[in-house]
Write a protein that holds these residues in place. Structure first.
Motif, PDB file in Angstrom:
ATOM      1  N   ILE A  51     -11.367 -50.668 -31.170  1.00 55.66           N
ATOM      2  CA  ILE A  51     -10.685 -49.984 -32.269  1.00 55.66           C
ATOM      3  C   ILE A  51     -10.885 -50.811 -33.531  1.00 55.66           C
ATOM      4  CG2 ILE A  51      -8.509 -49.036 -33.109  1.00 55.66           C
ATOM      5  CD1 ILE A  51      -7.593 -48.927 -30.144  1.00 55.66           C
ATOM      6  N   VAL A  52     -11.466 -50.173 -34.561  1.00 54.06           N
ATOM      7  CA  VAL A  52     -11.712 -50.843 -35.839  1.00 54.06           C
ATOM      8  C   VAL A  52     -10.676 -50.325 -36.827  1.00 54.06           C
ATOM      9  CG1 VAL A  52     -13.389 -51.362 -37.636  1.00 54.06           C
ATOM     10  CG2 VAL A  52     -14.166 -50.991 -35.281  1.00 54.06           C
ATOM     11  N   CYS A  53      -9.819 -51.236 -37.314  1.00 53.85           N
ATOM     12  CA  CYS A  53      -8.673 -50.855 -38.136  1.00 53.85           C
ATOM     13  C   CYS A  53      -8.774 -51.385 -39.559  1.00 53.85           C
ATOM     14  CB  CYS A  53      -7.385 -51.421 -37.529  1.00 53.85           C
ATOM     15  SG  CYS A  53      -7.000 -50.809 -35.889  1.00 53.85           S
ATOM     16  N   GLY A  54      -8.377 -50.543 -40.500  1.00 57.36           N
ATOM     17  CA  GLY A  54      -8.174 -50.977 -41.870  1.00 57.36           C
ATOM     18  C   GLY A  54      -6.749 -51.465 -42.026  1.00 57.36           C
ATOM     19  N   LYS A  55      -6.363 -51.792 -43.268  1.00 59.36           N
ATOM     20  CA  LYS A  55      -5.043 -52.388 -43.484  1.00 59.36           C
ATOM     21  C   LYS A  55      -3.939 -51.379 -43.750  1.00 59.36           C
ATOM     22  CE  LYS A  55      -5.434 -53.310 -48.431  1.00 59.36           C
ATOM     23  NZ  LYS A  55      -5.362 -54.348 -49.454  1.00 59.36           N
ATOM     24  N   GLY A  56      -4.281 -50.111 -43.918  1.00 53.84           N
ATOM     25  CA  GLY A  56      -3.275 -49.100 -44.240  1.00 53.84           C
ATOM     26  C   GLY A  56      -2.690 -48.422 -43.010  1.00 53.84           C
ATOM     27  N   ASN A  57      -2.055 -47.281 -43.241  1.00 56.02           N
ATOM     28  CA  ASN A  57      -1.404 -46.553 -42.150  1.00 56.02           C
ATOM     29  C   ASN A  57      -2.396 -46.023 -41.125  1.00 56.02           C
ATOM     30  OD1 ASN A  57       1.111 -47.086 -43.164  1.00 56.02           O
ATOM     31  ND2 ASN A  57       1.326 -45.113 -44.196  1.00 56.02           N
ATOM     32  N   LEU A  63      -3.655 -49.277 -34.286  1.00 54.06           N
ATOM     33  CA  LEU A  63      -2.953 -50.321 -33.545  1.00 54.06           C
ATOM     34  C   LEU A  63      -1.991 -49.734 -32.520  1.00 54.06           C
ATOM     35  CD1 LEU A  63      -2.420 -52.709 -36.559  1.00 54.06           C
ATOM     36  CD2 LEU A  63      -3.783 -53.228 -34.519  1.00 54.06           C
ATOM     37  N   VAL A  64      -1.333 -48.643 -32.870  1.00 55.87           N
ATOM     38  CA  VAL A  64      -0.468 -47.954 -31.899  1.00 55.87           C
ATOM     39  C   VAL A  64      -1.314 -47.448 -30.736  1.00 55.87           C
ATOM     40  CG1 VAL A  64       0.998 -45.935 -31.514  1.00 55.87           C
ATOM     41  CG2 VAL A  64       1.318 -47.313 -33.576  1.00 55.87           C
ATOM     42  N   ALA A  65      -2.461 -46.845 -31.045  1.00 51.72           N
ATOM     43  CA  ALA A  65      -3.360 -46.359 -29.991  1.00 51.72           C
ATOM     44  C   ALA A  65      -3.796 -47.508 -29.093  1.00 51.72           C
ATOM     45  CB  ALA A  65      -4.576 -45.669 -30.614  1.00 51.72           C
ATOM     46  N   ALA A  66      -4.069 -48.673 -29.676  1.00 52.84           N
ATOM     47  CA  ALA A  66      -4.467 -49.848 -28.885  1.00 52.84           C
ATOM     48  C   ALA A  66      -3.396 -50.196 -27.864  1.00 52.84           C
ATOM     49  CB  ALA A  66      -4.725 -51.039 -29.814  1.00 52.84           C
ATOM     50  N   ARG A  67      -2.162 -50.180 -28.298  1.00 51.07           N
ATOM     51  CA  ARG A  67      -1.043 -50.508 -27.405  1.00 51.07           C
ATOM     52  C   ARG A  67      -0.962 -49.516 -26.246  1.00 51.07           C
ATOM     53  NH1 ARG A  67       3.062 -49.500 -30.652  1.00 51.07           N
ATOM     54  NH2 ARG A  67       3.981 -47.856 -29.443  1.00 51.07           N
ATOM     55  N   ARG A  77     -10.094 -53.817 -27.325  1.00 48.81           N
ATOM     56  CA  ARG A  77     -10.291 -54.879 -28.308  1.00 48.81           C
ATOM     57  C   ARG A  77     -10.097 -54.258 -29.682  1.00 48.81           C
ATOM     58  NH1 ARG A  77     -15.879 -57.487 -25.970  1.00 48.81           N
ATOM     59  NH2 ARG A  77     -14.945 -58.677 -24.279  1.00 48.81           N
ATOM     60  N   VAL A  78      -9.570 -55.059 -30.598  1.00 49.06           N
ATOM     61  CA  VAL A  78      -9.285 -54.568 -31.948  1.00 49.06           C
ATOM     62  C   VAL A  78      -9.959 -55.472 -32.970  1.00 49.06           C
ATOM     63  CG1 VAL A  78      -7.493 -54.088 -33.669  1.00 49.06           C
ATOM     64  CG2 VAL A  78      -7.063 -53.604 -31.240  1.00 49.06           C
ATOM     65  N   VAL A  79     -10.644 -54.841 -33.922  1.00 46.73           N
ATOM     66  CA  VAL A  79     -11.169 -55.548 -35.086  1.00 46.73           C
ATOM     67  C   VAL A  79     -10.352 -55.074 -36.276  1.00 46.73           C
ATOM     68  CG1 VAL A  79     -13.145 -55.908 -36.615  1.00 46.73           C
ATOM     69  CG2 VAL A  79     -13.496 -55.746 -34.131  1.00 46.73           C
ATOM     70  N   LYS A 100       1.172 -59.767 -29.357  1.00 45.09           N
ATOM     71  CA  LYS A 100       2.047 -60.281 -28.298  1.00 45.09           C
ATOM     72  C   LYS A 100       1.650 -59.747 -26.920  1.00 45.09           C
ATOM     73  CE  LYS A 100       5.981 -61.066 -31.307  1.00 45.09           C
ATOM     74  NZ  LYS A 100       7.267 -60.564 -31.776  1.00 45.09           N
ATOM     75  N   MET A 101       0.982 -58.597 -26.901  1.00 48.06           N
ATOM     76  CA  MET A 101       0.507 -58.018 -25.641  1.00 48.06           C
ATOM     77  C   MET A 101      -0.778 -58.689 -25.152  1.00 48.06           C
ATOM     78  SD  MET A 101       1.073 -53.951 -26.333  1.00 48.06           S
ATOM     79  CE  MET A 101       0.238 -53.479 -24.821  1.00 48.06           C
ATOM     80  N   ASP A 102      -1.291 -59.623 -25.927  1.00 47.57           N
ATOM     81  CA  ASP A 102      -2.539 -60.323 -25.603  1.00 47.57           C
ATOM     82  C   ASP A 102      -3.755 -59.408 -25.587  1.00 47.57           C
ATOM     83  OD1 ASP A 102      -1.438 -62.899 -25.488  1.00 47.57           O
ATOM     84  OD2 ASP A 102      -0.756 -62.557 -23.422  1.00 47.57           O
ATOM     85  N   VAL A 103      -3.703 -58.329 -26.362  1.00 46.52           N
ATOM     86  CA  VAL A 103      -4.896 -57.514 -26.584  1.00 46.52           C
ATOM     87  C   VAL A 103      -5.785 -58.330 -27.516  1.00 46.52           C
ATOM     88  CG1 VAL A 103      -5.780 -55.405 -27.675  1.00 46.52           C
ATOM     89  CG2 VAL A 103      -3.707 -55.309 -26.265  1.00 46.52           C
ATOM     90  N   PRO A 104      -7.057 -58.533 -27.172  1.00 49.49           N
ATOM     91  CA  PRO A 104      -7.932 -59.296 -28.071  1.00 49.49           C
ATOM     92  C   PRO A 104      -8.013 -58.615 -29.443  1.00 49.49           C
ATOM     93  CG  PRO A 104      -8.966 -59.023 -25.923  1.00 49.49           C
ATOM     94  CD  PRO A 104      -7.747 -58.138 -25.941  1.00 49.49           C
ATOM     95  N   ILE A 105      -7.670 -59.351 -30.483  1.00 51.00           N
ATOM     96  CA  ILE A 105      -7.679 -58.812 -31.842  1.00 51.00           C
ATOM     97  C   ILE A 105      -8.253 -59.876 -32.768  1.00 51.00           C
ATOM     98  CG2 ILE A 105      -5.273 -59.453 -32.234  1.00 51.00           C
ATOM     99  CD1 ILE A 105      -5.036 -56.886 -33.952  1.00 51.00           C
ATOM    100  N   ARG A 106      -9.212 -59.473 -33.579  1.00 49.02           N
ATOM    101  CA  ARG A 106      -9.837 -60.397 -34.527  1.00 49.02           C
ATOM    102  C   ARG A 106      -9.700 -59.838 -35.935  1.00 49.02           C
ATOM    103  NH1 ARG A 106      -9.516 -62.590 -30.516  1.00 49.02           N
ATOM    104  NH2 ARG A 106     -11.037 -63.699 -29.292  1.00 49.02           N
ATOM    105  N   SER A 107      -9.215 -60.676 -36.803  1.00 49.40           N
ATOM    106  CA  SER A 107      -9.132 -60.350 -38.220  1.00 49.40           C
ATOM    107  C   SER A 107     -10.431 -60.795 -38.874  1.00 49.40           C
ATOM    108  CB  SER A 107      -7.939 -61.061 -38.845  1.00 49.40           C
ATOM    109  OG  SER A 107      -7.940 -60.882 -40.238  1.00 49.40           O
ATOM    110  N   VAL A 108     -11.117 -59.858 -39.529  1.00 48.20           N
ATOM    111  CA  VAL A 108     -12.424 -60.129 -40.104  1.00 48.20           C
ATOM    112  C   VAL A 108     -12.430 -59.658 -41.549  1.00 48.20           C
ATOM    113  CG1 VAL A 108     -14.889 -59.660 -39.900  1.00 48.20           C
ATOM    114  CG2 VAL A 108     -13.496 -59.820 -37.843  1.00 48.20           C
ATOM    115  N   THR A 109     -12.783 -60.561 -42.457  1.00 40.63           N
ATOM    116  CA  THR A 109     -12.818 -60.178 -43.870  1.00 40.63           C
ATOM    117  C   THR A 109     -14.166 -60.461 -44.526  1.00 40.63           C
ATOM    118  OG1 THR A 109     -11.854 -62.317 -44.466  1.00 40.63           O
ATOM    119  CG2 THR A 109     -10.330 -60.453 -44.188  1.00 40.63           C
TER     120      THR A 109
END
Length: 184
Positions: A51-57, A63-67, A77-79, A100-109
């Motif tokens: 799941i590739v996420c931007g910073k908005g809604n 992120l909800v879908a990831a959970r 995995r979330v980018v 907190k769920m330990d889903v791999p998530i990476r913040s990339v800028t």
């Protein structure tokens, strides 16, 4: 199906929040759960989902879908194409839960750091585009452009949240580049 403009959907969101008292977090929860339900129809249980996420809604919906997908047994995995400190209230709360769920998530800028995650893209069975929502009016550039190129080049099925990122939701015009989604 009834079609609405970006302005109309914004008005409907405000009515839901202000007139009916539905918190925006509930709207985000419903959207993210709906995305998870559709993703579940697109790939078998236990598969890899990126799941590739931007910073908005829109990113918050992702992120909800990831959970939900992680709870259903998918390898998620979330980018995040932003710094966590730049997230709005709803997306930030969902980011903290996913973390907190330990889903791999990476913040990339940066594009360079983004390319270091290529293996995440190539190992995904399904990708979810939660970068931009219905309000995009400017040309896609920078890391967002690079992310869309990699999503499209992967030839993997893509599920877009609300509208494929890079499209003007009112006109359908491509704003430089757009995600080629299999489903929206």
């Amino acid at each position: 199906m009834k079609y609405v403009t970006a302005r109309q959907i914004g008005r409907l969101d405000r009515i839901a929040i202000e007139r009916y008292g539905i918190p925006s977090l509930i709207l985000m929860e419903n959207a993210g759960r709906g995305i998870a339900d559709l993703a579940q129809k697109m790939v078998k249980h236990g598969k890899n989902i990126l799941i590739v996420c931007g910073k908005g809604n829109n990113g918050g919906d992702g992120l909800v879908a990831a959970r939900h997908l992680a709870n259903r047994g998918y390898r998620v995995r979330v980018v995040l194409l932003a710094q966590p400190a730049d997230l709005k209230d709803g997306p930030e709360l969902n980011y903290q839960i996913v973390k907190k769920m330990d889903v791999p998530i990476r913040s990339v800028t940066s594009s360079q750091k983004f390319r270091s995650l290529n293996h995440w893209f190539w190992s995904a069975d399904l990708m979810i585009d939660a970068i931009f929502g219905v309000g995009l009016k400017r040309r896609v550039s920078g890391i967002f452009y690079d992310a869309i190129v990699i999503l499209n080049d992967s030839k993997k099925p893509i599920l877009a949240v609300d509208v494929p990122s890079g499209l003007n939701s009112d006109t359908g015009k491509v704003l430089g580049i757009a995600v080629k989604a299999r489903a929206t």
